[in-house]
Design an enzyme around this catalytic site. Structure first.
Site, short mmCIF file in Angstrom:
data_model
loop_
_atom_site.label_atom_id
_atom_site.label_comp_id
_atom_site.label_asym_id
_atom_site.label_seq_id
_atom_site.Cartn_x
_atom_site.Cartn_y
_atom_site.Cartn_z
N LYS A 127 1.15 -5.86 6.14
CA LYS A 127 1.26 -4.62 6.90
C LYS A 127 0.50 -4.85 8.19
O LYS A 127 -0.73 -4.92 8.20
CB LYS A 127 0.67 -3.42 6.14
CG LYS A 127 0.67 -2.15 6.98
CD LYS A 127 -0.06 -0.99 6.35
CE LYS A 127 -0.28 0.11 7.39
NZ LYS A 127 -0.98 1.27 6.86
N GLY A 186 -4.81 9.37 8.84
CA GLY A 186 -5.81 10.25 8.23
C GLY A 186 -5.86 11.65 8.80
O GLY A 186 -6.69 12.46 8.38
N ALA A 216 1.48 6.95 7.83
CA ALA A 216 0.39 7.70 8.48
C ALA A 216 0.80 9.12 8.84
O ALA A 216 1.89 9.36 9.34
CB ALA A 216 -0.13 6.99 9.71
N GLY A 217 -0.12 10.02 8.59
CA GLY A 217 0.04 11.40 9.01
C GLY A 217 0.38 12.37 7.89
O GLY A 217 0.21 13.58 8.06
N ALA A 239 -1.93 7.13 2.09
CA ALA A 239 -3.26 6.79 1.57
C ALA A 239 -4.14 8.03 1.50
O ALA A 239 -4.32 8.63 0.43
CB ALA A 239 -3.92 5.72 2.43
N SER A 240 -4.63 8.48 2.67
CA SER A 240 -5.61 9.57 2.69
C SER A 240 -5.11 10.85 2.04
O SER A 240 -5.88 11.55 1.38
CB SER A 240 -6.01 9.88 4.14
OG SER A 240 -6.50 8.74 4.77
#
Lengths: 65, 268
Positions: B108, B169, B195-196, B217-218
């Site tokens: 990645k 994040g 992301a986001g 992830a987050s």
């Protein structure tokens, strides 16, 4: 003197010898090594010489991304 | 009348393939932010993912191996990232270290341009992508939501493109759905929304826009209940994928009656 992950360490003859001294197992699974910014393939760990002053980076996977 | 089982209508039988490999799930899980390996393991199981990102950092010999052992034990593949790299040179070196350490040629690719926004540096990203493709890597670049850059990355030989919905994040969801849809319409490689994502509806929206997968992830690891959120987002990815395939109705400004007007009784 060599530098391992930014810290001063006693000289070691080869990458393999250094990893053994640091306590990594025979295969050092999940670990990779760079000497002065150049990645050293695992197949060359036994032959790669560590000259005094070499900057050694020993990296592995952590949580992230 | 005989009713068919819900699975009969499912598109889940169409697995996603990236770089010639079939993925178990359309949700890719980021391992960052979980407060323990036990929690990460539970979230991996709840998410059903087959691919989990890791970062590469200096190691302490006394603490080595445990993350990889946990992921191996769960039967998932690892996707090393180049998080924290600000130049193509550093990102390429980090990918090479990951390949040596983890015996995978997947990466990645992240090349960050700014520490506050963590937005990609487009120029360095493209340079790094070209070098890594030439070096035999399967490159999955984290990119901006710019359709032209996505095309350039695809032309460079990337196996997927991974545009951001909003900054890493931030949990702001998809700030420019028009661009994400445009990338999806034009891409010849899988598009992964990276992301986001803040919650399940963002993941469903990404899939409805035409994304092939979502990387998260987050939104999971930092949720109040990460394991429950892993399950919810996995369900949303499936729902969004199914809805995309089913074809939504067009938007219209005024109502369109769903009950016929003929046959109204005279109640005067």
């Amino acid at each position: 003197m060599i530098y391992v992950n930014g810290d001063e360490h006693q000289d070691a003859a080869t990458v393999a010898a250094l990893l053994e001294r640091l306590g990594f197992g025979e295969q050092a699974r999940g670990v990779a090594v760079a000497l002065d910014g150049e990645v050293v393939p695992r197949s060359q760990w036994r032959s790669a010489q560590l000259l005094p002053g070499t900057r050694v980076e020993v990296v592995g996977a952590i949580q992230g991304g | 009348m005989q009713y068919k089982a819900a699975e009969t209508f499912s598109r889940r039988s169409e697995p996603l393939a990236i770089g010639g490999r079939t993925l178990r799930s359309r949700l890719i899980l980021g391992s960052g932010g979980f407060t323990s390996l036990e929690l990460l393991a539970s979230a991996v199981e709840a998410s059903g993912t087959g691919l989990v990102t890791v970062a590469m950092r200096r190691v302490d010999p006394t603490a080595r191996g445990s993350l990889i052992e946990v992921l191996d034990g769960l039967g998932v593949r690892v996707l090393p990232n180049t998080a924290g790299c600000f130049t193509a040179r550093d990102a390429v070196r980090t990918a090479q270290l990951a390949r040596e350490a983890l015996q995978t040629d997947w990466v990645k690719l992240e090349v960050i341009g700014d520490a506050q926004t963590l937005l990609p540096d487009a120029t360095e990203l493209l340079i790094a992508a070209e070098q890594l493709v030439n070096d035999g890597f399967v490159v999955l670049p984290y990119t901006t939501d710019d359709p032209i850059l996505a095309r350039r990355l695809e032309d460079a030989g990337c196996a997927a493109v991974m545009p951001l919905g909003s900054p890493i994040g931030s949990g702001m969801g998809i700030c420019n759905p028009y661009n994400i849809a445009l990338i999806c319409e034009r891409a010849g490689v899988p598009v992964v929304l990276d992301a986001g994502v803040g919650t399940a509806s963002d993941a469903a929206f990404a899939m409805e826009l035409g994304c092939a997968a979502v990387l998260c992830a987050s939104a999971i690891s930092r949720a109040e209940e990460p394991v429950a959120m892993a399950y919810a987002i996995a369900a949303a990815v499936t729902a969004g994928h199914e809805a995309r395939g089913a074809g939504r109705i067009p938007r219209r400004r005024l109502a369109s009656a769903s009950s016929p007007l003929e046959g109204m009784p005279d109640l005067g």
